[in-house]
Write a protein that holds these residues in place. Structure first.
Motif, PDB file in Angstrom:
ATOM      1  N   MET A 117       0.842  -1.181   0.000  1.00  0.00           N
ATOM      2  CA  MET A 117       0.000   0.000   0.000  1.00  0.00           C
ATOM      3  C   MET A 117       0.885   1.241   0.000  1.00  0.00           C
ATOM      4  N   ASN A 118       0.728   2.111  -0.995  1.00  0.00           N
ATOM      5  CA  ASN A 118       1.498   3.345  -1.097  1.00  0.00           C
ATOM      6  C   ASN A 118       0.807   4.460  -0.324  1.00  0.00           C
ATOM      7  N   ILE A 119       1.606   5.210   0.446  1.00  0.00           N
ATOM      8  CA  ILE A 119       1.065   6.317   1.225  1.00  0.00           C
ATOM      9  C   ILE A 119       2.035   7.490   1.208  1.00  0.00           C
ATOM     10  N   THR A 120       1.515   8.662   1.567  1.00  0.00           N
ATOM     11  CA  THR A 120       2.333   9.849   1.795  1.00  0.00           C
ATOM     12  C   THR A 120       1.995  10.349   3.190  1.00  0.00           C
ATOM     13  N   VAL A 121       3.041  10.550   4.010  1.00  0.00           N
ATOM     14  CA  VAL A 121       2.847  10.934   5.408  1.00  0.00           C
ATOM     15  C   VAL A 121       3.715  12.142   5.720  1.00  0.00           C
ATOM     16  N   THR A 122       3.135  13.132   6.406  1.00  0.00           N
ATOM     17  CA  THR A 122       3.879  14.284   6.885  1.00  0.00           C
ATOM     18  C   THR A 122       3.941  14.196   8.401  1.00  0.00           C
ATOM     19  N   GLY A 123       5.143  14.364   8.947  1.00  0.00           N
ATOM     20  CA  GLY A 123       5.289  14.260  10.391  1.00  0.00           C
ATOM     21  C   GLY A 123       6.698  14.588  10.842  1.00  0.00           C
ATOM     22  N   THR A 124       7.048  14.065  12.015  1.00  0.00           N
ATOM     23  CA  THR A 124       8.324  14.358  12.661  1.00  0.00           C
ATOM     24  C   THR A 124       9.114  13.070  12.869  1.00  0.00           C
ATOM     25  N   ILE A 125      10.405  13.128  12.565  1.00  0.00           N
ATOM     26  CA  ILE A 125      11.293  11.985  12.774  1.00  0.00           C
ATOM     27  C   ILE A 125      11.632  11.891  14.259  1.00  0.00           C
ATOM     28  N   GLU A 126      11.569  10.682  14.800  1.00  0.00           N
ATOM     29  CA  GLU A 126      11.949  10.432  16.185  1.00  0.00           C
ATOM     30  C   GLU A 126      12.816   9.185  16.262  1.00  0.00           C
ATOM     31  N   ARG A 127      13.743   9.177  17.209  1.00  0.00           N
ATOM     32  CA  ARG A 127      14.561   7.991  17.482  1.00  0.00           C
ATOM     33  C   ARG A 127      13.908   7.261  18.635  1.00  0.00           C
TER      34      ARG A 127
ATOM     35  N   GLY B 212       5.985   6.445   0.386  1.00  0.00           N
ATOM     36  CA  GLY B 212       6.524   5.093   0.398  1.00  0.00           C
ATOM     37  C   GLY B 212       5.421   4.070   0.483  1.00  0.00           C
ATOM     38  N   GLN B 213       5.815   2.872   0.876  1.00  0.00           N
ATOM     39  CA  GLN B 213       4.830   1.809   0.964  1.00  0.00           C
ATOM     40  C   GLN B 213       4.920   1.090   2.295  1.00  0.00           C
ATOM     41  N   ILE B 214       3.764   0.707   2.794  1.00  0.00           N
ATOM     42  CA  ILE B 214       3.691  -0.074   4.025  1.00  0.00           C
ATOM     43  C   ILE B 214       4.100  -1.499   3.685  1.00  0.00           C
ATOM     44  N   ARG B 215       5.072  -2.023   4.427  1.00  0.00           N
ATOM     45  CA  ARG B 215       5.573  -3.375   4.192  1.00  0.00           C
ATOM     46  C   ARG B 215       4.983  -4.309   5.241  1.00  0.00           C
ATOM     47  N   GLU B 216       4.001  -5.066   4.844  1.00  0.00           N
ATOM     48  CA  GLU B 216       3.362  -6.010   5.761  1.00  0.00           C
ATOM     49  C   GLU B 216       4.103  -7.336   5.808  1.00  0.00           C
ATOM     50  N   ASP B 217       5.122  -7.487   4.953  1.00  0.00           N
ATOM     51  CA  ASP B 217       5.884  -8.731   4.898  1.00  0.00           C
ATOM     52  C   ASP B 217       7.153  -8.677   5.752  1.00  0.00           C
ATOM     53  N   ILE B 218       7.335  -7.586   6.516  1.00  0.00           N
ATOM     54  CA  ILE B 218       8.537  -7.420   7.341  1.00  0.00           C
ATOM     55  C   ILE B 218       8.146  -7.378   8.815  1.00  0.00           C
ATOM     56  N   MET B 219       8.832  -8.174   9.620  1.00  0.00           N
ATOM     57  CA  MET B 219       8.657  -8.143  11.077  1.00  0.00           C
ATOM     58  C   MET B 219       9.893  -7.478  11.680  1.00  0.00           C
ATOM     59  N   THR B 220       9.705  -6.711  12.756  1.00  0.00           N
ATOM     60  CA  THR B 220      10.834  -6.053  13.401  1.00  0.00           C
ATOM     61  C   THR B 220      10.804  -6.321  14.899  1.00  0.00           C
ATOM     62  N   LEU B 221      11.931  -6.085  15.544  1.00  0.00           N
ATOM     63  CA  LEU B 221      12.009  -6.244  16.995  1.00  0.00           C
ATOM     64  C   LEU B 221      11.294  -5.104  17.715  1.00  0.00           C
ATOM     65  N   ALA B 222      11.322  -3.911  17.132  1.00  0.00           N
ATOM     66  CA  ALA B 222      10.736  -2.742  17.797  1.00  0.00           C
ATOM     67  C   ALA B 222       9.211  -2.823  17.849  1.00  0.00           C
ATOM     68  N   MET B 223       8.600  -3.241  16.762  1.00  0.00           N
ATOM     69  CA  MET B 223       7.143  -3.358  16.673  1.00  0.00           C
ATOM     70  C   MET B 223       6.419  -2.117  17.208  1.00  0.00           C
ATOM     71  N   ILE B 224       6.810  -0.941  16.692  1.00  0.00           N
ATOM     72  CA  ILE B 224       6.226   0.316  17.166  1.00  0.00           C
ATOM     73  C   ILE B 224       5.107   0.808  16.267  1.00  0.00           C
ATOM     74  N   GLY B 225       4.938   0.170  15.130  1.00  0.00           N
ATOM     75  CA  GLY B 225       3.897   0.568  14.189  1.00  0.00           C
ATOM     76  C   GLY B 225       4.182  -0.035  12.836  1.00  0.00           C
ATOM     77  N   PRO B 226       3.377   0.308  11.836  1.00  0.00           N
ATOM     78  CA  PRO B 226       3.593  -0.232  10.497  1.00  0.00           C
ATOM     79  C   PRO B 226       4.987   0.130   9.982  1.00  0.00           C
ATOM     80  N   VAL B 227       5.598  -0.794   9.235  1.00  0.00           N
ATOM     81  CA  VAL B 227       6.917  -0.555   8.656  1.00  0.00           C
ATOM     82  C   VAL B 227       6.735   0.196   7.339  1.00  0.00           C
ATOM     83  N   LEU B 228       7.387   1.360   7.236  1.00  0.00           N
ATOM     84  CA  LEU B 228       7.276   2.211   6.057  1.00  0.00           C
ATOM     85  C   LEU B 228       8.601   2.200   5.299  1.00  0.00           C
TER      86      LEU B 228
END
Length: 72
Positions: free
Chosen positions: A1-11, A48-64
């Motif tokens: 799924m392709n999306i455009t998001v405006t926001g703030t980068i955080e570590r 970008g696109q939401i990658r539903e085929d990727i799992m991460t250790l952080a699991m903080i939200g959808p992977v973009l």
């Protein structure tokens, strides 16, 4: 799924740490962000696109996966 998001980068300090884009209360985990986006507090618009085929250790939200970006 392709999306455009405006926001703030955080570590996010989960695990080994990860970069995130926070927009209107929603958090996206950035997949392999370029160095230009690895700066907390940066205001950006990311396409970008939401990658539903990727799992991460952080699991903080959808992977973009970033296709393009613009720094505000």
């Amino acid at each position: 799924m392709n999306i455009t998001v405006t926001g703030t980068i955080e570590r996010k300090g989960l695990g080994s740490g990860t970069w995130a884009l926070v927009s209107d209360g929603k958090t996206y985990e950035l997949h392999n962000p370029p160095k230009d986006l690895q700066k907390s507090g940066l205001k950006v618009t990311v396409a970008g696109q939401i990658r539903e085929d990727i799992m991460t250790l952080a699991m903080i939200g959808p992977v973009l996966e970033i296709d393009s970006f613009e720094i505000a």
